[in-house]
Design a protein around this motif. Structure first.
Motif, PDB file in Angstrom:
ATOM      1  N   VAL A 167       0.867  -1.186   0.000  1.00 11.37           N
ATOM      2  CA  VAL A 167       0.000   0.000   0.000  1.00 11.37           C
ATOM      3  C   VAL A 167       0.906   1.240   0.000  1.00 11.37           C
ATOM      4  O   VAL A 167       0.664   2.201  -0.730  1.00 11.37           O
ATOM      5  N   GLN A 168       1.985   1.161   0.766  1.00 11.82           N
ATOM      6  CA  GLN A 168       2.921   2.292   0.783  1.00 11.82           C
ATOM      7  C   GLN A 168       3.613   2.451  -0.569  1.00 11.82           C
ATOM      8  O   GLN A 168       4.094   3.523  -0.902  1.00 11.82           O
ATOM      9  N   ASN A 169       3.656   1.381  -1.332  1.00 13.23           N
ATOM     10  CA  ASN A 169       4.311   1.442  -2.638  1.00 13.23           C
ATOM     11  C   ASN A 169       3.432   2.105  -3.698  1.00 13.23           C
ATOM     12  O   ASN A 169       3.906   2.469  -4.770  1.00 13.23           O
ATOM     13  N   LEU A 170       2.147   2.269  -3.415  1.00 16.27           N
ATOM     14  CA  LEU A 170       1.236   2.730  -4.476  1.00 16.27           C
ATOM     15  C   LEU A 170       1.622   4.094  -5.048  1.00 16.27           C
ATOM     16  O   LEU A 170       1.604   4.304  -6.259  1.00 16.27           O
ATOM     17  N   LEU A 171       1.985   5.017  -4.169  1.00 19.22           N
ATOM     18  CA  LEU A 171       2.335   6.354  -4.669  1.00 19.22           C
ATOM     19  C   LEU A 171       3.572   6.289  -5.555  1.00 19.22           C
ATOM     20  O   LEU A 171       3.650   6.967  -6.579  1.00 19.22           O
ATOM     21  N   VAL A 172       4.535   5.460  -5.142  1.00 13.45           N
ATOM     22  CA  VAL A 172       5.768   5.350  -5.929  1.00 13.45           C
ATOM     23  C   VAL A 172       5.449   4.722  -7.285  1.00 13.45           C
ATOM     24  O   VAL A 172       5.829   5.243  -8.332  1.00 13.45           O
ATOM     25  N   LEU A 173       4.723   3.628  -7.250  1.00 14.86           N
ATOM     26  CA  LEU A 173       4.386   2.963  -8.517  1.00 14.86           C
ATOM     27  C   LEU A 173       3.702   3.916  -9.480  1.00 14.86           C
ATOM     28  O   LEU A 173       4.039   4.000 -10.647  1.00 14.86           O
ATOM     29  N   ARG A 174       2.729   4.630  -8.945  1.00 12.49           N
ATOM     30  CA  ARG A 174       1.920   5.468  -9.823  1.00 12.49           C
ATOM     31  C   ARG A 174       2.649   6.710 -10.303  1.00 12.49           C
ATOM     32  O   ARG A 174       2.499   7.123 -11.446  1.00 12.49           O
ATOM     33  N   PHE A 175       3.421   7.321  -9.400  1.00 17.46           N
ATOM     34  CA  PHE A 175       3.947   8.643  -9.759  1.00 17.46           C
ATOM     35  C   PHE A 175       5.448   8.661 -10.043  1.00 17.46           C
ATOM     36  O   PHE A 175       5.997   9.706 -10.358  1.00 17.46           O
TER      37      PHE A 175
END
Ligand code: NDP
Ligand SMILES: O=C1O[C@H](COP(=O)(O)O)[C@@H](O)[C@H](O)[C@H]1O
Length: 504
Positions: free
Chosen positions: A205-213
């Motif tokens: 879940v913490q990875n979501l911002l990195v993956l997306r942006f």
């Protein structure tokens, strides 16, 4: 030169008291104390400046509490010291104070114990930090917060802080949650309140911002032009297991969807924040929540597993859902027309949590792909953390034949040396460091309750009925039909299996 750190945390000085209220309970023994143990073992909290207090009504000695917790302190892989050494350094840091949640005497004794510890550490009265973790049913938050405010605030003239961590579900609907927020808001500033949602502490879940942006690849694809539907799924292969008293009052929507799954939805759907500052991220999450349209009656299926009411704490005529599937629709430029299918269930066939982004069919199909299935981007939160992309490839053989395959980033294989921290470990560390990025802000909470309250009231008044389903099944079959009706296309015959380490 190393990479710049994403966090600009400066270590603080002053003794730290961590007070777990509800120390006799389920969450405290299974999650809160084990997380503190692992933080201590790794040196994030240190014996010379931390003390831990358990508080509850149950009568126990310090040793009773320590003995109760011992079995929940799990060994870690690759530790320098033996597990017994780690445990024997940690348990003596815990002291237990017994008292009621709504009367002065218990909190006066608690404050005396904390102050005595602070004085023993620093008789000159240096700064001190007090972290109160409410591992308690929400019904007792108001009296407990009042008592903390009256008797137990940090008193050091040299500075420091007092912070309060509160668990979900924060209220039962919009009005009760707002009333609770107002009561607690009169006692503490928003900067002192940490509304914890442990899904925000999960690695993927913490990875979501990195993956997306941080990946150009996704930027042009992440919208209604390309995405057909998004599923956010939580399943457990066990039932309420003695938590009937709590669960029957709340049900699966308040227990899982209103908080865990909705938080994940925000991170999947939000726009790029101005920066990684907590307020910028939370501003974007609130915008998503405020853009969610009212849930339609025909886009909800709720269920209850057979045998649920056999629990002695559950009334025989309970309509409380242990399963729910529903469609949320986000009315904005990016997501118009894309159904977000949220699904959560207890006593299901398997245990897993994942995000499944399904892409639209390829236009001008020359391969007859319909029978092969669509591209899907899957983020497996647990178990076996992984990110994989389902693709169509040519089967490796002489003939031209297509098949479903995947690009697979399985964490266990790719990060063999890394021990993924428990969500609670990470989040408790954030509370000590004063980082509110992964905590729910008041306006976020309000917007979340606004989405679910009308439906919850219909279920509470039996206007919407829970359908029976067999324990160990996929839930009511109407749920699969709903997902299909709004556009989800299931790929038959394809099952992702996590790669094994020996198969390299
Ligand atoms: N358990 C879990 O896995 C998870 C729990 N949570 C949340 O954490 C919080 C605590 O959960 P959990 O530990 O399971 O709860 P428990 O039912 O175990 O309650 C914790 C403690 O609170 C006291 N307590 C229980 N009921 C009441 C009551 N009606 N009035 C006053 N005190 C009471 C009891 O201590 P005593 O009688 O000794 O004072 C009990 O040991 C809840 O908000 C829950 O939603 C969140 C995520 C996961
Ligand atoms: O908050 C809760 O979460 C757990 C599931 O947490 P997980 O980290 O194991 O996925 C759930 O069992 C419980 O009902 C709920 O209160």
């Amino acid at each position: 030169m190393g990479e710049p750190a994403l966090s600009d945390y400066q270590p603080e000085i002053g003794c730290l008291s961590i007070i777990v209220l509800g120390a006799s309970g389920d969450l405290a023994k299974k999650k809160t104390f084990p997380a503190l143990f692992h933080l201590h073992r790794q040196g994030f909290i240190e014996s010379h400046d931390v003390h831990i207090f358990g508080y509850a009504r149950s009568k126990m000695s310090d040793d009773d509490l320590r003995d109760r917790l011992r079995g929940y302190l799990t060994p870690c892989k690759g530790c320098k010291e033996t597990h017994e050494e780690d445990v024997s350094k940690f348990l003596p840091l815990i002291k237990y104070v017994s008292g009621p949640y709504d009367a002065d005497e218990g909190f006066l004794s608690l404050d005396e114990e904390i102050s005595a510890y602070e004085m023993s550490k620093d008789d000159k009265g240096g700064p001190s930090r007090r972290l109160f973790y409410l591992a308690l049913p929400p019904s007792v938050y108001p009296p407990v917060c009042k008592m903390i405010k009256r008797f137990c605030m940090n008193k050091s003239a040299e500075g420091g802080w007092t912070r309060v961590v509160v668990e979900k579900p924060f209220g039962k609907d919009l009005n009760s949650s707002e009333a609770l927020s107002t009561q607690i808001g009169e006692l503490f500033d928003e900067s002192q309140i940490y509304r914890i949602d442990h899904y925000l502490g999960k690695e993927l879940v913490q990875n979501l911002l990195v993956l997306r942006f941080a990946n150009r690849l996704f930027m042009p694809l992440w919208n209604h032009d390309n995405i057909s539907n998004v599923q956010i799924v939580f399943k457990e292969d066990f039932g309420i297991e003695g938590r009937g008293g709590y669960f029957n009052e709340y049900g699966i929507i308040r227990d899982i969807l209103q908080n865990h799954l909705l938080q994940v939805l925000c991170l999947v759907a939000m726009e790029k924040p101005v920066s990684l500052k907590p307020e910028h991220i939370r501003d974007e999450k609130v915008k998503v929540l405020q853009s969610v349209l009212p849930i339609k009656d025909d886009e909800v299926v709720v269920g209850q597993y057979e045998g649920y009411t056999d629990d002695p704490t559950v009334p025989k005529d309970s309509n409380t859902p242990t399963f729910a599937t529903m469609v949320l629709r986000i009315h904005n430029e990016r997501w118009e027309g894309v159904p977000f299918i949220l699904k959560a269930g207890k006593s299901m066939k398997s245990r897993k949590a994942e995000i499944r982004v399904q892409f639209k069919d390829v236009p001008g199909d020359i391969f007859n792909l319909k029978s092969k299935g669509r591209n899907e981007f899957v983020i497996r939160l647990q178990p076996s953390e992984a990110i994989y992309m389902k693709l169509i490839v040519k089967e490796p053989r002489l003939e031209m034949k297509t098949a479903q395959s995947e690009l697979d980033l399985s964490y266990r294989q790719r990060y063999q040396e890394v021990i993924i921290p428990e969500a609670y470990e990470r989040l408790i560390l954030d509370t000590i460091r004063g980082d509110q990025q992964h905590f729910v802000r008041r306006d976020e909470l309000k917007a979340a309750w606004e989405i679910f309250t009308p439906l919850l009231h219909k279920i509470d008044s039996n206007e919407v009925q829970s359908l029976p389903y067999k324990p160990g099944s996929r839930g009511p079959e109407q749920a699969d039909k709903l997902a299909e009706k709004v556009g989800y296309v299931q790929t038959h015959g394809y099952i992702w299996t996590p790669p094994t380490l020996s198969a390299v």
